[in-house]
Design a protein around this motif. Structure first.
Motif, PDB file in Angstrom:
ATOM      1  N   ALA A  31       0.400  -0.876  -0.469  1.00  0.00           N
ATOM      2  CA  ALA A  31      -0.070  -0.170  -0.044  1.00  0.00           C
ATOM      3  C   ALA A  31       0.979   1.741   0.312  1.00  0.00           C
ATOM      4  O   ALA A  31       0.374   2.339  -0.578  1.00  0.00           O
ATOM      5  N   ASN A  32       1.979   1.134   0.811  1.00  0.00           N
ATOM      6  CA  ASN A  32       3.169   2.444   0.539  1.00  0.00           C
ATOM      7  C   ASN A  32       3.665   3.146  -0.978  1.00  0.00           C
ATOM      8  O   ASN A  32       3.839   3.958  -1.703  1.00  0.00           O
ATOM      9  N   VAL A  33       3.453   1.413  -0.762  1.00  0.00           N
ATOM     10  CA  VAL A  33       4.550   1.609  -2.166  1.00  0.00           C
ATOM     11  C   VAL A  33       3.576   2.038  -3.859  1.00  0.00           C
ATOM     12  O   VAL A  33       4.005   3.165  -4.597  1.00  0.00           O
ATOM     13  N   LYS A  34       1.942   2.202  -2.992  1.00  0.00           N
ATOM     14  CA  LYS A  34       0.822   2.396  -3.937  1.00  0.00           C
ATOM     15  C   LYS A  34       1.169   3.473  -4.426  1.00  0.00           C
ATOM     16  O   LYS A  34       0.441   4.623  -4.761  1.00  0.00           O
ATOM     17  N   ALA A  35       1.559   4.091  -2.359  1.00  0.00           N
ATOM     18  CA  ALA A  35       0.771   5.292  -2.823  1.00  0.00           C
ATOM     19  C   ALA A  35       2.045   6.300  -2.826  1.00  0.00           C
ATOM     20  O   ALA A  35       1.358   7.145  -3.634  1.00  0.00           O
ATOM     21  N   ALA A  36       2.867   6.064  -2.900  1.00  0.00           N
ATOM     22  CA  ALA A  36       4.020   6.657  -3.595  1.00  0.00           C
ATOM     23  C   ALA A  36       4.513   6.727  -4.677  1.00  0.00           C
ATOM     24  O   ALA A  36       4.688   8.143  -5.642  1.00  0.00           O
ATOM     25  N   SER A  37       3.945   5.264  -5.635  1.00  0.00           N
ATOM     26  CA  SER A  37       3.616   5.536  -6.921  1.00  0.00           C
ATOM     27  C   SER A  37       2.781   6.344  -7.823  1.00  0.00           C
ATOM     28  O   SER A  37       2.894   6.976  -8.816  1.00  0.00           O
ATOM     29  N   VAL A  38       1.964   6.575  -6.950  1.00  0.00           N
ATOM     30  CA  VAL A  38       0.185   7.763  -7.511  1.00  0.00           C
ATOM     31  C   VAL A  38       0.115   8.697  -7.035  1.00  0.00           C
ATOM     32  O   VAL A  38       0.699   9.716  -8.090  1.00  0.00           O
ATOM     33  N   PHE A  39       1.847   9.074  -6.795  1.00  0.00           N
ATOM     34  CA  PHE A  39       2.577  10.240  -6.740  1.00  0.00           C
ATOM     35  C   PHE A  39       2.067  11.695  -7.124  1.00  0.00           C
ATOM     36  O   PHE A  39       1.878  12.584  -7.614  1.00  0.00           O
ATOM     37  N   GLY A  40       3.359  10.381  -8.012  1.00  0.00           N
ATOM     38  CA  GLY A  40       3.579  11.582  -9.083  1.00  0.00           C
ATOM     39  C   GLY A  40       4.816  12.474  -9.275  1.00  0.00           C
ATOM     40  O   GLY A  40       5.237  12.396 -10.308  1.00  0.00           O
ATOM     41  N   THR A  41       5.908  11.620  -8.640  1.00  0.00           N
ATOM     42  CA  THR A  41       7.707  12.467  -8.293  1.00  0.00           C
ATOM     43  C   THR A  41       7.960  11.320  -9.851  1.00  0.00           C
ATOM     44  O   THR A  41       7.529   9.880  -9.825  1.00  0.00           O
ATOM     45  N   PRO A  42       8.716  11.287 -10.715  1.00  0.00           N
ATOM     46  CA  PRO A  42       9.540  10.685 -11.461  1.00  0.00           C
ATOM     47  C   PRO A  42      10.448   9.848 -10.695  1.00  0.00           C
ATOM     48  O   PRO A  42      10.238   8.043 -11.184  1.00  0.00           O
ATOM     49  N   LEU A  43      10.911  10.014  -9.374  1.00  0.00           N
ATOM     50  CA  LEU A  43      11.282   9.080  -8.644  1.00  0.00           C
ATOM     51  C   LEU A  43      10.713   8.283  -7.148  1.00  0.00           C
ATOM     52  O   LEU A  43      10.084   9.584  -6.480  1.00  0.00           O
ATOM     53  N   ALA A  44      10.748   7.147  -6.984  1.00  0.00           N
ATOM     54  CA  ALA A  44      10.152   7.284  -5.049  1.00  0.00           C
ATOM     55  C   ALA A  44      11.482   6.131  -4.688  1.00  0.00           C
ATOM     56  O   ALA A  44      12.127   5.669  -5.574  1.00  0.00           O
ATOM     57  N   VAL A  45      11.648   6.866  -3.314  1.00  0.00           N
ATOM     58  CA  VAL A  45      12.739   6.239  -3.146  1.00  0.00           C
ATOM     59  C   VAL A  45      12.415   5.304  -1.293  1.00  0.00           C
ATOM     60  O   VAL A  45      11.887   6.262  -0.619  1.00  0.00           O
ATOM     61  N   LEU A  91      -5.475  11.198  -2.699  1.00  0.00           N
ATOM     62  CA  LEU A  91      -6.607  11.509  -1.745  1.00  0.00           C
ATOM     63  C   LEU A  91      -7.272  10.494  -3.045  1.00  0.00           C
ATOM     64  O   LEU A  91      -8.681  10.441  -2.281  1.00  0.00           O
ATOM     65  N   ALA A  92      -6.971  10.784  -3.957  1.00  0.00           N
ATOM     66  CA  ALA A  92      -8.454  10.304  -5.202  1.00  0.00           C
ATOM     67  C   ALA A  92      -8.273   9.309  -4.916  1.00  0.00           C
ATOM     68  O   ALA A  92      -9.039   8.793  -4.821  1.00  0.00           O
ATOM     69  N   SER A  93      -6.371   8.604  -4.653  1.00  0.00           N
ATOM     70  CA  SER A  93      -6.481   6.840  -5.159  1.00  0.00           C
ATOM     71  C   SER A  93      -7.345   6.690  -3.733  1.00  0.00           C
ATOM     72  O   SER A  93      -7.368   5.161  -3.407  1.00  0.00           O
ATOM     73  N   PRO A 138     -12.736  12.617  -5.906  1.00  0.00           N
ATOM     74  CA  PRO A 138     -13.011  12.425  -6.788  1.00  0.00           C
ATOM     75  C   PRO A 138     -12.192  12.398  -7.683  1.00  0.00           C
ATOM     76  O   PRO A 138     -11.132  12.794  -7.856  1.00  0.00           O
ATOM     77  N   GLN A 139     -12.290  11.146  -8.500  1.00  0.00           N
ATOM     78  CA  GLN A 139     -11.030  10.681  -9.275  1.00  0.00           C
ATOM     79  C   GLN A 139     -10.863  11.918 -10.420  1.00  0.00           C
ATOM     80  O   GLN A 139      -9.674  11.507 -11.076  1.00  0.00           O
ATOM     81  N   ARG A 140     -11.959  12.906 -10.269  1.00  0.00           N
ATOM     82  CA  ARG A 140     -11.849  13.815 -12.149  1.00  0.00           C
ATOM     83  C   ARG A 140     -10.787  14.564 -10.896  1.00  0.00           C
ATOM     84  O   ARG A 140     -10.254  15.575 -11.797  1.00  0.00           O
ATOM     85  N   MET A 141     -10.148  14.768  -9.906  1.00  0.00           N
ATOM     86  CA  MET A 141      -9.455  15.438  -9.034  1.00  0.00           C
ATOM     87  C   MET A 141      -8.036  14.712  -9.613  1.00  0.00           C
ATOM     88  O   MET A 141      -6.952  16.089  -8.287  1.00  0.00           O
ATOM     89  N   ALA A 142      -7.710  14.089 -10.074  1.00  0.00           N
ATOM     90  CA  ALA A 142      -5.816  13.254 -10.042  1.00  0.00           C
ATOM     91  C   ALA A 142      -5.733  13.216 -10.897  1.00  0.00           C
ATOM     92  O   ALA A 142      -6.693  13.412 -12.348  1.00  0.00           O
ATOM     93  N   THR A 143      -4.726  13.436 -11.355  1.00  0.00           N
ATOM     94  CA  THR A 143      -3.639  13.387 -12.781  1.00  0.00           C
ATOM     95  C   THR A 143      -2.929  12.322 -12.764  1.00  0.00           C
ATOM     96  O   THR A 143      -2.054  11.376 -12.068  1.00  0.00           O
ATOM     97  N   PRO A 144      -3.065  11.841 -14.535  1.00  0.00           N
ATOM     98  CA  PRO A 144      -3.069  10.346 -14.796  1.00  0.00           C
ATOM     99  C   PRO A 144      -0.359  10.519 -14.604  1.00  0.00           C
ATOM    100  O   PRO A 144      -0.365  11.377 -14.948  1.00  0.00           O
ATOM    101  N   VAL A 145      -0.114   9.901 -13.623  1.00  0.00           N
ATOM    102  CA  VAL A 145       0.681   9.159 -14.080  1.00  0.00           C
ATOM    103  C   VAL A 145       2.405   8.764 -13.811  1.00  0.00           C
ATOM    104  O   VAL A 145       1.325   7.605 -14.134  1.00  0.00           O
TER     105      VAL A 145
END
Length: 339
Positions: free
Chosen positions: A173-187, A236-238, A243-250
């Motif tokens: 769940a932590n990895v998923k949250a970091a992935s949807v956040f949308g930075t080029p890298l997650a550490v 927050l959308a994930s 609502p999902q409309r407030m998210a940006t695909p990354v």
């Protein structure tokens, strides 16, 4: 003193269970020379609409890190209650004395809040603030977002931070949250195994946890602040609070980790000259930089060499160094499968 008596030390001006948008404070007692019955008023907002997950968002754990407090203040002002499904508890300047002083540590007791969790309700000012978050807020939460940057002493590649989960399910769940956040890298960062951070404490409370490092160098970054604004709404959308409309695909981020050899520490007193920009790919054994001795012109500089391979993830901002200072941090590729 009982736990009930400890909680009575705090005064809270918001109702965490009431629907709507509330902006107030929780107050920690502070009896000092010029104010015998004073308090530290820590700003807190509650935005609640019916049933749903509770997300706790924190900025200003270190007072010289600005992207988080700015983005959270905007979130408090801009979010319409009708768009929320569940509850947001937002603390934009958790270490209020440090934020006002623009310091990493509190000017009241000199303590680094991110090395004092779970805190102490009967301790110093910083310990009491941490205890309120740990003892009162964390039991309410499902997700914890802790927004950091490098502060005055470090410049860090803007990135999402993965707190190691205590179970495979929490870690995923932590990895998923970091992935949807949308930075080029997650550490993946465990702070050298230190259990006293806010994110480690939140993980022990069973929450999904995500942190950030949003630039640094004692200022705000245009790029990092944009990532922070977008990333908050994506997470927050994930989890269904917005609502999902407030998210940006990354795109999925590249995953890195900080190994036990990531931190390059100087043993000398002088001025550090870094040789590589952030993001440079480096190899163990390469020269990372030199410590110069400005008042000893006959003395050759001391070379510091990378201890592991990867990319230059963080670099000390002040040139002046003394023994024990961290000059460079290298992030190494992480082999974990993204989910």
């Amino acid at each position: 003193m009982t736990e009930t008596h400890k909680k009575q030390l705090y005064h809270v001006t918001v109702d965490f269970d009431r629907d709507g948008k509330q902006i107030g404070t929780f107050q920690v007692p502070l009896s000092v020379h010029d104010d015998a019955w004073g308090v530290i008023p820590v700003p807190v907002a509650v935005i609640k609409n019916g049933e749903g997950p509770t997300v706790i968002l924190e900025g200003g754990n270190h007072g010289d890190e600005y992207e988080g407090p700015i983005a959270l203040g905007e979130l408090i002002r801009d979010i319409d209650v009708a768009d929320v499904a569940g509850r947001l508890i937002i603390i934009p300047a958790i270490n209020q004395p440090a934020v006002l002083a623009a310091q990493r540590t509190s000017p009241i007791d000199g303590i680094n809040m991110n090395r004092v969790f779970p805190g102490d309700a009967l301790g110093s000012a910083t310990e009491q603030i941490a205890a309120f978050v740990n003892d009162v807020l964390f039991p309410m939460g499902d997700v914890f977002i802790d927004l950091h940057s490098g502060g005055s002493s470090l410049n860090i590649i803007p990135s999402a931070v993965i707190e190691p989960g205590l179970t495979p399910e929490q870690h995923a769940a932590n990895v998923k949250a970091a992935s949807v956040f949308g930075t080029p890298l997650a550490v993946v960062i465990d702070n050298r195994g230190d259990p006293r951070t806010a994110t480690a404490s939140a993980a022990r409370a069973g929450m999904t946890v995500i942190g950030t490092e949003m630039g640094g160098a004692g200022t705000t970054s245009i790029e990092a602040l944009a990532l922070c604004r977008r990333g908050i709404r994506n997470v927050l959308a994930s989890v269904g609070v917005l609502p999902q409309r407030m998210a940006t695909p990354v795109p999925a981020p590249k995953l890195y980790t900080l190994s036990p050899l990531a931190h390059l520490i100087t043993e000398d007193d002088g001025v550090f000259e870094a040789l590589h920009p952030l993001g440079t790919e480096v190899s163990a054994g390469d020269v990372a930089g030199r410590v110069h001795f400005l008042t000893q012109p006959a003395r050759s500089p001391v070379e510091l060499r990378y201890r592991t391979s990867g990319i230059v993830y963080a670099r000390r901002q002040p040139g002046r160094v003394r023994p024990g200072n961290c000059c460079i941090v290298v992030a190494s590729p992480h082999t974990e499968v993204q989910s």
